[in-house]
Design a protein around this motif. Structure first.
Motif, PDB file in Angstrom:
ATOM      1  N   LYS A  70       0.831  -1.206   0.000  1.00 18.67           N
ATOM      2  CA  LYS A  70       0.000   0.000   0.000  1.00 18.67           C
ATOM      3  C   LYS A  70       0.862   1.252   0.000  1.00 18.67           C
ATOM      4  O   LYS A  70       1.929   1.296   0.629  1.00 18.67           O
ATOM      5  CB  LYS A  70      -0.912   0.016   1.225  1.00 18.67           C
ATOM      6  CG  LYS A  70      -1.992  -1.060   1.232  1.00 18.67           C
ATOM      7  CD  LYS A  70      -3.136  -0.682   0.308  1.00 18.67           C
ATOM      8  CE  LYS A  70      -4.290  -1.660   0.431  1.00 18.67           C
ATOM      9  NZ  LYS A  70      -5.418  -1.284  -0.448  1.00 18.67           N
ATOM     10  N   ASN A  71       0.384   2.291  -0.678  1.00 13.14           N
ATOM     11  CA  ASN A  71       1.170   3.521  -0.815  1.00 13.14           C
ATOM     12  C   ASN A  71       0.257   4.639  -1.294  1.00 13.14           C
ATOM     13  O   ASN A  71      -0.910   4.412  -1.595  1.00 13.14           O
ATOM     14  CB  ASN A  71       2.310   3.313  -1.813  1.00 13.14           C
ATOM     15  CG  ASN A  71       1.789   2.953  -3.196  1.00 13.14           C
ATOM     16  OD1 ASN A  71       1.452   3.829  -3.997  1.00 13.14           O
ATOM     17  ND2 ASN A  71       1.676   1.655  -3.478  1.00 13.14           N
ATOM     18  N   ASP A  72       0.793   5.835  -1.403  1.00 11.51           N
ATOM     19  CA  ASP A  72       0.046   6.962  -1.962  1.00 11.51           C
ATOM     20  C   ASP A  72       0.838   7.601  -3.101  1.00 11.51           C
ATOM     21  O   ASP A  72       0.918   8.809  -3.229  1.00 11.51           O
ATOM     22  CB  ASP A  72      -0.266   8.003  -0.881  1.00 11.51           C
ATOM     23  CG  ASP A  72      -1.287   9.040  -1.366  1.00 11.51           C
ATOM     24  OD1 ASP A  72      -2.135   8.680  -2.198  1.00 11.51           O
ATOM     25  OD2 ASP A  72      -1.214  10.209  -0.928  1.00 11.51           O
ATOM     26  N   ARG A  73       1.414   6.747  -3.948  1.00 12.35           N
ATOM     27  CA  ARG A  73       2.164   7.255  -5.100  1.00 12.35           C
ATOM     28  C   ARG A  73       1.243   7.553  -6.278  1.00 12.35           C
ATOM     29  O   ARG A  73       1.621   8.264  -7.198  1.00 12.35           O
ATOM     30  CB  ARG A  73       3.233   6.224  -5.520  1.00 12.35           C
ATOM     31  CG  ARG A  73       4.282   5.927  -4.453  1.00 12.35           C
ATOM     32  CD  ARG A  73       5.070   7.170  -4.062  1.00 12.35           C
ATOM     33  NE  ARG A  73       5.702   7.786  -5.207  1.00 12.35           N
ATOM     34  CZ  ARG A  73       6.926   7.473  -5.651  1.00 12.35           C
ATOM     35  NH1 ARG A  73       7.644   6.559  -5.024  1.00 12.35           N
ATOM     36  NH2 ARG A  73       7.440   8.080  -6.702  1.00 12.35           N
ATOM     37  N   ARG A  74       0.083   6.963  -6.285  1.00  8.79           N
ATOM     38  CA  ARG A  74      -0.936   7.157  -7.335  1.00  8.79           C
ATOM     39  C   ARG A  74      -0.403   6.845  -8.731  1.00  8.79           C
ATOM     40  O   ARG A  74      -0.727   7.534  -9.704  1.00  8.79           O
ATOM     41  CB  ARG A  74      -1.547   8.564  -7.256  1.00  8.79           C
ATOM     42  CG  ARG A  74      -2.146   8.844  -5.881  1.00  8.79           C
ATOM     43  CD  ARG A  74      -2.827  10.189  -5.765  1.00  8.79           C
ATOM     44  NE  ARG A  74      -2.994  10.522  -4.344  1.00  8.79           N
ATOM     45  CZ  ARG A  74      -3.524  11.644  -3.878  1.00  8.79           C
ATOM     46  NH1 ARG A  74      -3.959  12.562  -4.720  1.00  8.79           N
ATOM     47  NH2 ARG A  74      -3.609  11.865  -2.584  1.00  8.79           N
ATOM     48  N   TRP A  75       0.427   5.803  -8.799  1.00 11.10           N
ATOM     49  CA  TRP A  75       0.823   5.306 -10.110  1.00 11.10           C
ATOM     50  C   TRP A  75      -0.407   4.704 -10.780  1.00 11.10           C
ATOM     51  O   TRP A  75      -1.263   4.110 -10.127  1.00 11.10           O
ATOM     52  CB  TRP A  75       1.934   4.273  -9.969  1.00 11.10           C
ATOM     53  CG  TRP A  75       3.276   4.910  -9.670  1.00 11.10           C
ATOM     54  CD1 TRP A  75       3.506   6.180  -9.212  1.00 11.10           C
ATOM     55  CD2 TRP A  75       4.550   4.283  -9.801  1.00 11.10           C
ATOM     56  NE1 TRP A  75       4.852   6.389  -9.049  1.00 11.10           N
ATOM     57  CE2 TRP A  75       5.526   5.240  -9.409  1.00 11.10           C
ATOM     58  CE3 TRP A  75       4.974   3.026 -10.198  1.00 11.10           C
ATOM     59  CZ2 TRP A  75       6.883   4.967  -9.414  1.00 11.10           C
ATOM     60  CZ3 TRP A  75       6.331   2.745 -10.208  1.00 11.10           C
ATOM     61  CH2 TRP A  75       7.280   3.703  -9.825  1.00 11.10           C
TER      62      TRP A  75
END
Length: 552
Positions: free
Chosen positions: A378-383
Motif C-alpha cells: 500500500k502507498n500513496d504514489r498514485r501510479w
C-alpha cells in the motif's frame, strides 16, 4: 418640548433610516468578483452536498451555501440568478491527447468513415489543398465498415504514386502507408521491427503498420511550425471549454511540446489547466526525473506516460492467450520488461507518477507485477494503469494490493462492445471494461475520453459510464450493466477523482472554499433526469478560475 413631524418629514426620516441601514449593510458585506445564486450546485465534496449559491473572489471560491446567506454576506457587480439550473464542478478529462490532437488539425479527418471507398473519396478531395506534400489522415476504424478488415495500399499506390500517404487508425496503434511512404522509410518485405508488425500477405507488403513499425514512417513526416501549433492549441481549447472541460491530463508529449504549451500560456492563448505527462523517452530521464514535479501557472509536469502494448482493435494488445479471431497470435509488448522495470525504479526515487498504457490481460499483469515489485504494498504514489481494459480475474486484486489507480475511459466500452467478443471471446470479455470492479479496489476511479480516439464530450462519458450504452441508446439493457457506475460515481470520476489522479484534489475537482472556481452550468440535472435524456444535456456556460470561458 414636543416635536411634531409632518407626513412629509416622516417619509424623509424613514427614507433616511433605510438608506443608512442599506449603507451599513453594504459596508458589512464582503466584495466578490462573482456571485451565482438560485442554482442547484453539486459541490462533489466528501458528503456530496448540494448548495444554492456560491461567491468567487480572485479566481477562488470564497463561500458556498444558501442563496439568502450568500447574498446577505457578499456583494458583486457580477451576480447571476441561474433560475434553478444545475451547476457541476468543471469536468476534468483524466486521459486525453490534447496537444497531439491540436497539432493534427492540418490532417485529413477520417473519423466516422463507413468504408475504404469513402476514405479514398476524402483523400482525393483533401489532396488538392493539402498544406504539405505528405497526405496524412487520421481516425479510420475498419470495425465500423461493412467489411471489417484492414485495407490494402494498392488503391493508394494507384492514386498517389509520387506523394507519400500515411493514414493512422483511430486508436493511434496502426496505420496504412502507400509505397512512396514505405520507400522513404526504407521499409521492405525483409524489414524487422521489435514491438510492432509490418503486415505481409503472400510475401507482399499490404501497407499496414502496427505500433512500433509506425515509427519508421512517422519520423520522416515534417512537423508544423511552432506558431501554427500554438494557434491550434487555442482553437482546440475553445472546443474543450464548450464541452465543459476546464482541466485535462495530456498523456505522452515531447519535451518540445511541453515548451510550446508553456509558450502558449505566456502569450495568454492557453488558459486550460493541463496536467502533462511526458512521452517515454530515455533521453529525458536524467534531466526531467531530476526536476521532479513542478507547476508553471496552469501547467503541471507530473510524470511519464508509458506504452506497454498496443490496442485491441489492431490486435496489438498483449494477451495471455491467443486472439479468438487469430489463432497463434497474442499481440506483443512494445518494449522489453526490463525497460519498464528500469523506468519504474528511477521514478520510485522521485515524486513523479508512472502512468502506463495497458490494454491486454498479459500487459496488465506485467505492469501490475512490476509496479508491485517497486511500490511494495500500500502507498500513496498514485501510479496509474491507463485503460486497464482486459484484466485477468486473478489480477484485479493487485490494483488494491499495490494502490495502483486504474484510469479508464467509459466510451471505450461502448465503442468496442460490438466487436470485442470476436477478438477475445465471451469468457475474457466478462472481465473486460469492468469499471465497477476496478473502482472497488481503491474506492475511486478517474475517468477520461482518450480523445481523439473517442469524442471530447464528457456528457457521453457520463452516459456510457452509467447506462453502458452508445449514442444510439444500445444495447437496450446496457453492455455488462453489472459494471456500470452510479451517477455519483461517474460525476466524481469526471471531477474530484480525476483531480486526485494528478494530486490536484486539494486545488480542483469540487466546489469548496479555497478551490479554483472551475464550474459548468448545465441545461439539465444529470443526477435526476431519465437515462434517455442524458445525451440531450447541453453545457450552457463554463467558468475557469471564476472567468467565463464559454457561453452567454
Amino acid at each position: 418640548m414636543n416635536i411634531i413631524f409632518t407626513h412629509t418629514d416622516k417619509s424623509r426620516l424613514v427614507s433616511t433610516v433605510i438608506l443608512l441601514l442599506f449603507s451599513i449593510l453594504l459596508t458589512a458585506q464582503k466584495p466578490a468578483d462573482l456571485i451565482i445564486h438560485n442554482a442547484r450546485i453539486y459541490t462533489v465534496n466528501q458528503s456530496f452536498d448540494t448548495a444554492e449559491a456560491m461567491a468567487v473572489s480572485k479566481g477562488k471560491i470564497v463561500a458556498v451555501g444558501k442563496s439568502s446567506d450568500i447574498l446577505n454576506f457578499y456583494r458583486s457587480k457580477n451576480t447571476q440568478d441561474l433560475q434553478g439550473k444545475t451547476v457541476f464542478p468543471g469536468f476534468i478529462d483524466a486521459h486525453c491527447h490534447f496537444s497531439g490532437y491540436a497539432t493534427d488539425k492540418w490532417k485529413c479527418e477520417l473519423w466516422g468513415t463507413k468504408s475504404w471507398e469513402e476514405i479514398i473519396q476524402r483523400l482525393t478531395a483533401y489532396s488538392k489543398t493539402a498544406p504539405l506534400e505528405w497526405i496524412y489522415g487520421r481516425s479510420w476504424d475498419q470495425n465500423n465498415w461493412t467489411v471489417k478488415e484492414f485495407p490494402n495500399k494498392s488503391k493508394l499506390d494507384q492514386l498517389f504514386p509520387d506523394r507519400p500517404v500515411y493514414l493512422k487508425r483511430v486508436d493511434g496503434h496502426a496505420a496504412i502507408a502507400n509505397q512512396k511512404a514505405l520507400d522513404i522509410a526504407g521499409i521492405t518485405a525483409k524489414t524487422k521491427v521489435r514491438g510492432g508488425e509490418i503486415e505481409k500477405i503472400n510475401g507482399k507488403l499490404t501497407g499496414i503498420l502496427i505500433d512500433n513499425a509506425m515509427l519508421l514512417v512517422e519520423k520522416h513526416i515534417p512537423e508544423i511550425s511552432d506558431d501554427l501549433a500554438i494557434r491550434y492549441f487555442g482553437e482546440l481549447q475553445q472546443k474543450c471549454f464548450s464541452y465543459g472541460l476546464t482541466s485535462l491530463h495530456d498523456c505522452g508529449m515531447s519535451v518540445h511540446t511541453f515548451g510550446l504549451l508553456e509558450k502558449a500560456q505566456e502569450q495568454e492563448i492557453l488558459k486550460m489547466k493541463i496536467f502533462a505527462l511526458l512521452e517515454d523517452n530515455p533521453g529525458t530521464y536524467s534531466e526531467w526525473i531530476g526536476k521532479g514535479r513542478f507547476t508553471n501557472g496552469n501547467i503541471t509536469f507530473g510524470g511519464y506516460k508509458v506504452y506497454s502494448d498496443g490496442a485491441l482493435g489492431s490486435r496489438g494488445a498483449c494477451l495471455l492467450h491467443d486472439y479468438s479471431d487469430k489463432k497463434g497470435w497474442r499481440g506483443f509488448l512494445l518494449k522489453d520488461k526490463k525497460h519498464f522495470l528500469n523506468l519504474a525504479q528511477k521514478l520510485s526515487k522521485s515524486n513523479l507518477q508512472m502512468c502506463t498504457h495497458a490494454i491486454g490481460d498479459s500487459a496488465n499483469r506485467t505492469i501490475l507485477q512490476i509496479y508491485g515489485d517497486v511500490l511494495n504494498g500500500k502507498n500513496d504514489r498514485r501510479w496509474r494503469i491507463e485503460h486497464a481494459q482486459i484484466v485477468d480475474k486473478d489480477d484485479v486484486g493487485l490494483f488494491g494490493k499495490y494502490s495502483v489507480i486504474p484510469s479508464v475511459q467509459p466510451t471505450h466500452a461502448t465503442s468496442d462492445m460490438n466487436w470485442a467478443e470476436s477478438r477475445i471471446g465471451n469468457e475474457r470479455l466478462k472481465h473486460s471494461y469492468a469499471y465497477q470492479d476496478l473502482l472497488q479496489q481503491n474506492g475511486w476511479l478517474p475517468l477520461g475520453t482518450d480523445f481523439p480516439v473517442e469524442e471530447i464530450n464528457p456528457i457521453k462519458t457520463f452516459y456510457a459510464a452509467v447506462a453502458r450504452k452508445d449514442a444510439k441508446h444500445l444495447p437496450v439493457g446496457g453492455f455488462q450493466k453489472e459494471n456500470a457506475l452510479t451517477r455519483e460515481q461517474a460525476l466524481r470520476g469526471m471531477s474530484i477523482w480525476a483531480a486526485k489522479a494528478a494530486f490536484q484534489d486539494n486545488e480542483l475537482g469540487s466546489l469548496e472554499v479555497g478551490k479554483s472556481a472551475d464550474f459548468v452550468v448545465l441545461s439539465d440535472d444529470l443526477m435526476n433526469i431519465s437515462e434517455d435524456r442524458i445525451l440531450q444535456t447541453k453545457v450552457l456556460q463554463t467558468f475557469s478560475g471564476g472567468q467565463k470561458v464559454h457561453g452567454q
